[in-house]
Design a protein around this motif. Structure first.
Motif, PDB file in Angstrom:
ATOM      1  N   UNK A 128       7.326 -18.391   7.207  1.00 23.14           N
ATOM      2  CA  UNK A 128       6.623 -18.418   5.932  1.00 23.14           C
ATOM      3  C   UNK A 128       6.044 -19.803   5.678  1.00 23.14           C
ATOM      4  N   UNK A 129       6.844 -20.827   5.914  1.00 23.11           N
ATOM      5  CA  UNK A 129       6.359 -22.181   5.683  1.00 23.11           C
ATOM      6  C   UNK A 129       5.175 -22.518   6.566  1.00 23.11           C
ATOM      7  N   UNK A 130       5.183 -22.063   7.806  1.00 22.17           N
ATOM      8  CA  UNK A 130       4.059 -22.377   8.690  1.00 22.17           C
ATOM      9  C   UNK A 130       2.767 -21.741   8.187  1.00 22.17           C
ATOM     10  N   UNK A 131       2.866 -20.586   7.527  1.00 18.57           N
ATOM     11  CA  UNK A 131       1.679 -19.959   6.941  1.00 18.57           C
ATOM     12  C   UNK A 131       1.197 -20.709   5.706  1.00 18.57           C
ATOM     13  N   UNK A 132       2.148 -21.200   4.918  1.00 18.82           N
ATOM     14  CA  UNK A 132       1.809 -21.868   3.664  1.00 18.82           C
ATOM     15  C   UNK A 132       1.505 -23.354   3.824  1.00 18.82           C
ATOM     16  N   UNK A 133       2.064 -23.974   4.854  1.00 17.16           N
ATOM     17  CA  UNK A 133       2.013 -25.424   5.029  1.00 17.16           C
ATOM     18  C   UNK A 133       0.630 -26.052   4.849  1.00 17.16           C
ATOM     19  N   UNK A 134      -0.420 -25.484   5.420  1.00 15.33           N
ATOM     20  CA  UNK A 134      -1.735 -26.139   5.263  1.00 15.33           C
ATOM     21  C   UNK A 134      -2.210 -26.203   3.811  1.00 15.33           C
ATOM     22  N   UNK A 135      -1.633 -25.400   2.963  1.00 16.82           N
ATOM     23  CA  UNK A 135      -2.084 -25.312   1.578  1.00 16.82           C
ATOM     24  C   UNK A 135      -1.169 -26.026   0.594  1.00 16.82           C
ATOM     25  N   UNK A 136      -0.080 -26.620   1.078  1.00 17.83           N
ATOM     26  CA  UNK A 136       0.923 -27.210   0.194  1.00 17.83           C
ATOM     27  C   UNK A 136       1.080 -28.705   0.416  1.00 17.83           C
ATOM     28  N   UNK A 137       1.405 -29.411  -0.651  1.00 14.26           N
ATOM     29  CA  UNK A 137       1.775 -30.824  -0.534  1.00 14.26           C
ATOM     30  C   UNK A 137       3.210 -30.884  -0.009  1.00 14.26           C
ATOM     31  N   UNK A 138       3.685 -32.083   0.299  1.00 14.90           N
ATOM     32  CA  UNK A 138       5.052 -32.264   0.778  1.00 14.90           C
ATOM     33  C   UNK A 138       6.059 -31.766  -0.263  1.00 14.90           C
ATOM     34  N   UNK A 139       5.840 -32.113  -1.547  1.00 15.95           N
ATOM     35  CA  UNK A 139       6.756 -31.666  -2.611  1.00 15.95           C
ATOM     36  C   UNK A 139       6.735 -30.150  -2.753  1.00 15.95           C
ATOM     37  N   UNK A 140       5.551 -29.563  -2.694  1.00 19.38           N
ATOM     38  CA  UNK A 140       5.444 -28.108  -2.818  1.00 19.38           C
ATOM     39  C   UNK A 140       6.146 -27.419  -1.657  1.00 19.38           C
ATOM     40  N   UNK A 141       6.029 -27.992  -0.469  1.00 14.36           N
ATOM     41  CA  UNK A 141       6.705 -27.435   0.702  1.00 14.36           C
ATOM     42  C   UNK A 141       8.214 -27.455   0.496  1.00 14.36           C
ATOM     43  N   UNK A 142       8.723 -28.547  -0.053  1.00 10.66           N
ATOM     44  CA  UNK A 142      10.162 -28.657  -0.306  1.00 10.66           C
ATOM     45  C   UNK A 142      10.599 -27.597  -1.309  1.00 10.66           C
ATOM     46  N   UNK A 143       9.817 -27.407  -2.372  1.00 11.77           N
ATOM     47  CA  UNK A 143      10.152 -26.405  -3.388  1.00 11.77           C
ATOM     48  C   UNK A 143      10.207 -25.011  -2.758  1.00 11.77           C
ATOM     49  N   UNK A 144       9.200 -24.670  -1.970  1.00 13.15           N
ATOM     50  CA  UNK A 144       9.165 -23.353  -1.321  1.00 13.15           C
ATOM     51  C   UNK A 144      10.344 -23.220  -0.363  1.00 13.15           C
ATOM     52  N   UNK A 145      10.619 -24.276   0.367  1.00  5.51           N
ATOM     53  CA  UNK A 145      11.730 -24.260   1.331  1.00  5.51           C
ATOM     54  C   UNK A 145      13.055 -24.003   0.615  1.00  5.51           C
ATOM     55  N   UNK A 146      13.269 -24.712  -0.496  1.00  5.98           N
ATOM     56  CA  UNK A 146      14.519 -24.532  -1.245  1.00  5.98           C
ATOM     57  C   UNK A 146      14.615 -23.138  -1.858  1.00  5.98           C
ATOM     58  N   UNK A 147      13.508 -22.627  -2.371  1.00  3.11           N
ATOM     59  CA  UNK A 147      13.514 -21.317  -3.035  1.00  3.11           C
ATOM     60  C   UNK A 147      13.669 -20.184  -2.027  1.00  3.11           C
ATOM     61  N   UNK A 148      12.823 -20.180  -1.000  1.00  6.31           N
ATOM     62  CA  UNK A 148      12.807 -19.074  -0.038  1.00  6.31           C
ATOM     63  C   UNK A 148      13.905 -19.219   1.000  1.00  6.31           C
ATOM     64  N   UNK A 149      14.023 -20.418   1.554  1.00  2.00           N
ATOM     65  CA  UNK A 149      14.977 -20.618   2.644  1.00  2.00           C
ATOM     66  C   UNK A 149      16.418 -20.680   2.212  1.00  2.00           C
ATOM     67  N   UNK A 150      16.653 -21.191   1.004  1.00  2.71           N
ATOM     68  CA  UNK A 150      18.039 -21.416   0.591  1.00  2.71           C
ATOM     69  C   UNK A 150      18.396 -20.779  -0.734  1.00  2.71           C
TER      70      UNK A 150
END
Length: 144
Positions: free
Chosen positions: A109-131
């Motif tokens: 999921x992150x690899x699909x979203x990564x080009x569209x997200x900032x570093x902070x946004x990536x962390x938020x998505x990672x924490x929400x979806x991954x954990x």
């Protein structure tokens, strides 16, 4: 967002300024990945240092500079798991397999979203979806 391809290429060559830029860009993400496995902040900081040193030692294995984020994330995860195995906090290989399967899912999921997200946004998505962090936990953890 991430670092530019030029910075990633210089990182691969060991350029000191590029190494510093890469570290500053990805240290928070690497720390969050490590902290998702290891609860002690001091241990996390040590593992982060070890992870980045390992990334420097094995940077020639990174063939595609655009995958530097995945490369560093993978090293952080492996170092955290190695730390837990050494402390014998992971009792069996079944738990490790479960963690990797879960991680692969969220990484997809992150690899699909990564080009569209900032570093902070990536962390938020990672924490929400991954954990499965709650929004309140994410806000507390990130200060957002």
């Amino acid at each position: 967002m991430g670092v530019s391809k030029g910075t990633a290429l210089l990182f691969l060559k060991g350029n000191k300024k590029a190494v510093e830029k890469v570290y500053l860009e990805y240290k928070n993400l690497m720390f969050f990945i490590i902290a998702s496995y290891v609860p002690n902040k001091d241990d996390c900081e040590d593992i982060l240092s070890d992870s980045f040193l390992k990334a420097m030692e094995h940077r020639e294995q990174l063939k595609d500079p655009s995958k530097i984020k995945s490369f560093l994330s993978s090293i952080a995860r492996h170092e955290a798991l190695d730390f837990l195995k050494k402390k014998r906090e992971i009792p069996s290989s079944e738990i490790i397999d479960e963690l990797y399967d879960e991680e692969e899912c969220s990484n997809g999921l992150l690899s699909l979203l990564e080009p569209h997200l900032s570093n902070k946004e990536t962390i938020v998505v990672y924490l929400k979806v991954g954990f499965s962090y709650t929004w309140a936990e994410i806000a507390e953890e990130t200060g957002i």
